[in-house]
Motif scaffolding. Structure first.
Motif: not given
Length: 98
Positions: A4-5, A23-25, A65-68
């Motif tokens: 997961k991201v 993992v960022i993507g 949460s930051s990426i989302r």
């Protein structure tokens, strides 16, 4: 297992074996984008094959949460998540050793 991201992974093969990254993507069922905030910044992530990674159970809630919310994450947050994870692993190893 598809990561997961925000999940921490250990790189097994490539130029930096033994290093941890986040993992960022997710590209597809075989590839993910990784960054560590030091050698691999968020703006230039590394595309890695899942067969070359050891997926850890830890997911950084700050990174996720930051990426989302914004679609990005700071390199400082990536470094912090990895440092926190490594310290936790060392603490667990010491507890088992005592």
């Amino acid at each position: 297992m598809i990561p997961k991201v925000g999940q921490i992974v250990k790189v097994l093969r490539g130029r930096d074996p033994g290093e941890y990254a986040v993992v960022i993507g997710i590209v597809d069922e075989r590839f993910v984008w990784l960054a560590d905030g030091v050698h691999r910044k968020f703006d230039q992530p590394k595309k890695k094959n899942l067969n070359h990674l050891q997926i850890q159970e830890t997911i950084s809630s700050e990174v996720e949460s930051s990426i989302r919310e914004t679609g990005r994450v700071t390199n400082g947050k990536l470094r912090f998540a990895i440092t926190k994870f490594v310290e936790l692993m060392q603490d667990e190893a010491q507890e088992k050793g005592e």
